[in-house]
Design a protein around this motif. Structure first.
Motif, PDB file in Angstrom:
ATOM      1  N   VAL A  27       0.845  -1.193   0.000  1.00  0.00           N
ATOM      2  CA  VAL A  27       0.000   0.000   0.000  1.00  0.00           C
ATOM      3  C   VAL A  27       0.880   1.243   0.000  1.00  0.00           C
ATOM      4  CG1 VAL A  27      -1.699   1.339   1.282  1.00  0.00           C
ATOM      5  CG2 VAL A  27      -1.885  -1.164   1.183  1.00  0.00           C
ATOM      6  N   VAL A  28       0.603   2.151  -0.930  1.00  0.00           N
ATOM      7  CA  VAL A  28       1.299   3.437  -1.010  1.00  0.00           C
ATOM      8  C   VAL A  28       0.278   4.538  -0.800  1.00  0.00           C
ATOM      9  CG1 VAL A  28       2.557   5.033  -2.513  1.00  0.00           C
ATOM     10  CG2 VAL A  28       3.134   2.611  -2.516  1.00  0.00           C
ATOM     11  N   LYS A  29       0.516   5.379   0.195  1.00  0.00           N
ATOM     12  CA  LYS A  29      -0.436   6.434   0.552  1.00  0.00           C
ATOM     13  C   LYS A  29       0.081   7.803   0.113  1.00  0.00           C
ATOM     14  CE  LYS A  29      -2.303   3.902   4.508  1.00  0.00           C
ATOM     15  NZ  LYS A  29      -2.598   3.930   5.951  1.00  0.00           N
ATOM     16  N   ILE A  30      -0.741   8.489  -0.644  1.00  0.00           N
ATOM     17  CA  ILE A  30      -0.435   9.865  -1.045  1.00  0.00           C
ATOM     18  C   ILE A  30      -1.533  10.758  -0.492  1.00  0.00           C
ATOM     19  CG2 ILE A  30      -0.149  11.460  -2.973  1.00  0.00           C
ATOM     20  CD1 ILE A  30       1.106   9.221  -4.559  1.00  0.00           C
ATOM     21  N   ALA A  31      -1.133  11.788   0.226  1.00  0.00           N
ATOM     22  CA  ALA A  31      -2.084  12.632   0.950  1.00  0.00           C
ATOM     23  C   ALA A  31      -2.362  13.929   0.197  1.00  0.00           C
ATOM     24  CB  ALA A  31      -1.547  12.946   2.346  1.00  0.00           C
ATOM     25  N   SER A  32      -3.615  14.343   0.265  1.00  0.00           N
ATOM     26  CA  SER A  32      -4.021  15.687  -0.144  1.00  0.00           C
ATOM     27  C   SER A  32      -4.303  16.480   1.121  1.00  0.00           C
ATOM     28  CB  SER A  32      -5.278  15.631  -1.010  1.00  0.00           C
ATOM     29  OG  SER A  32      -5.870  16.918  -1.119  1.00  0.00           O
ATOM     30  N   VAL A  33      -3.706  17.652   1.246  1.00  0.00           N
ATOM     31  CA  VAL A  33      -3.985  18.534   2.375  1.00  0.00           C
ATOM     32  C   VAL A  33      -4.479  19.860   1.814  1.00  0.00           C
ATOM     33  CG1 VAL A  33      -3.104  19.602   4.470  1.00  0.00           C
ATOM     34  CG2 VAL A  33      -2.124  17.445   3.684  1.00  0.00           C
ATOM     35  N   ALA A  34      -5.679  20.266   2.217  1.00  0.00           N
ATOM     36  CA  ALA A  34      -6.299  21.479   1.684  1.00  0.00           C
ATOM     37  C   ALA A  34      -7.452  21.863   2.596  1.00  0.00           C
ATOM     38  CB  ALA A  34      -6.798  21.221   0.256  1.00  0.00           C
ATOM     39  N   PRO A  35      -7.971  23.083   2.464  1.00  0.00           N
ATOM     40  CA  PRO A  35      -9.124  23.469   3.284  1.00  0.00           C
ATOM     41  C   PRO A  35     -10.388  22.765   2.822  1.00  0.00           C
ATOM     42  CG  PRO A  35      -8.552  25.246   1.776  1.00  0.00           C
ATOM     43  CD  PRO A  35      -7.480  24.208   1.655  1.00  0.00           C
ATOM     44  N   MET A  36     -10.829  21.780   3.568  1.00  0.00           N
ATOM     45  CA  MET A  36     -12.046  21.034   3.252  1.00  0.00           C
ATOM     46  C   MET A  36     -13.245  21.577   4.020  1.00  0.00           C
ATOM     47  SD  MET A  36     -10.815  18.785   1.114  1.00  0.00           S
ATOM     48  CE  MET A  36     -11.924  17.383   1.006  1.00  0.00           C
ATOM     49  N   SER A  37     -12.998  22.579   4.857  1.00  0.00           N
ATOM     50  CA  SER A  37     -14.068  23.234   5.610  1.00  0.00           C
ATOM     51  C   SER A  37     -13.824  24.741   5.559  1.00  0.00           C
ATOM     52  CB  SER A  37     -14.077  22.748   7.063  1.00  0.00           C
ATOM     53  OG  SER A  37     -12.833  23.025   7.698  1.00  0.00           O
ATOM     54  N   GLY A  38     -14.861  25.510   5.874  1.00  0.00           N
ATOM     55  CA  GLY A  38     -14.724  26.962   5.873  1.00  0.00           C
ATOM     56  C   GLY A  38     -14.952  27.573   4.498  1.00  0.00           C
ATOM     57  N   VAL A  75      -5.149   9.821   0.954  1.00  0.00           N
ATOM     58  CA  VAL A  75      -5.446  10.240   2.326  1.00  0.00           C
ATOM     59  C   VAL A  75      -5.844  11.712   2.248  1.00  0.00           C
ATOM     60  CG1 VAL A  75      -4.539  10.556   4.656  1.00  0.00           C
ATOM     61  CG2 VAL A  75      -3.769   8.614   3.276  1.00  0.00           C
ATOM     62  N   LEU A  76      -7.074  12.028   2.604  1.00  0.00           N
ATOM     63  CA  LEU A  76      -7.589  13.386   2.457  1.00  0.00           C
ATOM     64  C   LEU A  76      -7.659  14.062   3.824  1.00  0.00           C
ATOM     65  CD1 LEU A  76     -10.496  12.676  -0.062  1.00  0.00           C
ATOM     66  CD2 LEU A  76      -8.047  13.022  -0.517  1.00  0.00           C
ATOM     67  N   GLU A  77      -6.936  15.175   3.966  1.00  0.00           N
ATOM     68  CA  GLU A  77      -6.872  15.884   5.243  1.00  0.00           C
ATOM     69  C   GLU A  77      -7.297  17.344   5.070  1.00  0.00           C
ATOM     70  OE1 GLU A  77      -6.246  14.796   8.248  1.00  0.00           O
ATOM     71  OE2 GLU A  77      -5.651  12.735   7.768  1.00  0.00           O
ATOM     72  N   ASP A  78      -7.882  17.894   6.110  1.00  0.00           N
ATOM     73  CA  ASP A  78      -8.382  19.273   6.123  1.00  0.00           C
ATOM     74  C   ASP A  78      -7.453  20.157   6.944  1.00  0.00           C
ATOM     75  OD1 ASP A  78      -9.910  21.601   6.169  1.00  0.00           O
ATOM     76  OD2 ASP A  78     -11.393  20.820   7.590  1.00  0.00           O
ATOM     77  N   ASP A  79      -6.882  21.197   6.298  1.00  0.00           N
ATOM     78  CA  ASP A  79      -6.060  22.148   7.066  1.00  0.00           C
ATOM     79  C   ASP A  79      -6.832  23.428   7.393  1.00  0.00           C
ATOM     80  OD1 ASP A  79      -5.998  23.803   4.787  1.00  0.00           O
ATOM     81  OD2 ASP A  79      -4.047  23.061   4.138  1.00  0.00           O
ATOM     82  N   ALA A  80      -8.082  23.547   6.891  1.00  0.00           N
ATOM     83  CA  ALA A  80      -8.950  24.703   7.170  1.00  0.00           C
ATOM     84  C   ALA A  80      -8.298  26.039   6.813  1.00  0.00           C
ATOM     85  CB  ALA A  80      -9.388  24.702   8.638  1.00  0.00           C
ATOM     86  N   ALA A  81      -7.299  26.016   5.934  1.00  0.00           N
ATOM     87  CA  ALA A  81      -6.555  27.227   5.534  1.00  0.00           C
ATOM     88  C   ALA A  81      -5.881  27.889   6.739  1.00  0.00           C
ATOM     89  CB  ALA A  81      -7.461  28.226   4.809  1.00  0.00           C
TER      90      ALA A  81
END
Length: 377
Positions: A27-38, A75-81
């Motif tokens: 398994v190879v995990k590539i993450a997206s980090v972006a504002p998913m809220s706000g 892997v989807l992560e929220d940094d909320a800007a």
């Protein structure tokens, strides 16, 4: 009895083979980090979609690296800007030992997060954050595949001077690393070209009321206003310019306002017709695979396209390409291959300068005709 033993042996062999086969999947995990809220969630969702689409495409290719079939996961992560949340997410991804990160949207998040990724040795490729300071530390793991603010700010100033023949401008920024940095470059270039910056105002990336700022600027009678910030603020600003009788004033901004959603956020204000905005990279029409890719994107994520998803798609594919060339998914092994990239992506052929900025960056200036974002030739 002999036949029975033989059948048992064959069955055992099949079980063993199945176990070996299962063990040969990595398994190879590539993450997206972006504002998913706000207020910036529409950007974040678009960013994540680009990564998800790339992961789905990679899983169709049955890629083998280091002798093992790869199962790709997003892997989807929220940094909320928010820089604090962004760095906390970065540490979380380091602890998870993801293989690569496609992030972030905001320069104010990218700058501190890049240090975290550097310290844990995970590559971060951004196709959205544009402040030049992101690559200035020279971290081996940090790359950008889109033009930075130096190209965007100076390009808009030249357009205002050379094409629109403006003499005076006012400048507003949201005090973020992105907005202030871009505004500074625009103002500096404008003055070097002979335009006069008649006023400089500030707001923040949560504000919605700009009447006081715009009233002060109106008194200086500028030919144009530059805004360094994002579309949740630019939309209301355009509406309020209409209310103040400033619909004839040109309005400029970088990729942060250069979205399809700007028309909606401005309620199709008259001032929208005077907007000119710049994005890093070519327009979809001029990208090598832009229109075909956009068709696939719209089928998978109808109505969600904004700006950066093609770059997020390419950033994901770029990481996978480096892994394939290194025959390893270990960042220590494949990160050195990133600087050697010659990847023919959807957005362009991606190669890097020694400072990890993309070679031959291009920008696209767009206007809004009949409420629709339209790239200039």
């Amino acid at each position: 009895m002999q036949l029975k033993l033989t059948l048992v042996a064959v069955a055992a062999a099949f079980v063993a083979a199945g176990t070996a086969s299962a063990q040969d999947v990595q398994v190879v995990k590539i993450a997206s980090v972006a504002p998913m809220s706000g207020g910036q969630a529409h950007y974040g969702k678009d960013n994540a979609n680009g990564v998800v689409l790339a992961i789905e495409d990679l899983n169709k290719q049955n890629i083998v690296i280091g002798g093992k079939k790869i199962k790709w996961e997003a892997v989807l992560e929220d940094d909320a800007a928010d820089p604090k949340q962004g760095t906390a997410v970065a540490q979380k991804l380091c602890d998870m030992k993801v293989n690569g990160v496609v992030a972030p949207l905001n320069s104010g998040v990218a700058i501190p997060s890049s240090k975290v990724y550097h310290e844990c040795g995970i590559p971060m490729v951004t196709g959205a954050a544009t402040n030049p300071d992101i690559t200035k530390p020279g971290y081996a793991e940090i790359f950008r595949i889109i033009a930075n603010d130096s190209s965007l700010g100076s390009g808009l100033a030249k357009y205002a001077h050379d094409t629109l023949k403006l003499k005076t401008v006012a400048v507003i920024d949201d005090r973020t690393a992105y907005g202030q940095g871009l505004a500074d470059i625009f103002a500096k270039t404008a003055e070097s070209l002979g335009m006069k910056v008649v006023d400089r105002q500030f707001t923040n990336d949560k504000a919605t009321d700009f009447m006081a700022i715009l009233t002060a600027i109106k008194g200086k009678k500028p030919d144009g206003i530059f805004y360094g910030g994002m579309d949740p603020q630019a939309g209301p600003m355009l509406r309020q310019m209409d209310q103040l009788g400033m619909s004839n004033v040109k309005f400029f901004g970088g990729d942060g306002i250069c979205t399809l959603k700007l028309a909606e956020l401005s309620a199709n204000a008259k001032s929208l017709a005077n907007v000119a905005c710049a994005e890093g990279g070519a327009s979809l029409q001029k990208m090598p695979g832009g229109l075909e890719w956009k068709k696939r994107y719209d089928e998978r994520f109808p109505g969600e396209f904004q700006v950066y998803s093609p770059y997020k798609y390419d950033a994901t594919m770029l990481l996978a390409d480096a892994m394939k060339r290194a025959d390893s998914v270990d960042p220590k092994v494949f990160v050195p291959k990133l600087i050697e990239s010659n990847y023919k992506g959807v957005t362009s052929t991606i190669q890097f300068e020694p400072n990890h900025e993309i070679k031959n960056p291009s920008i696209t200036i767009s206007v809004y005709k009949d409420g629709k974002k339209t790239p200039l030739d």
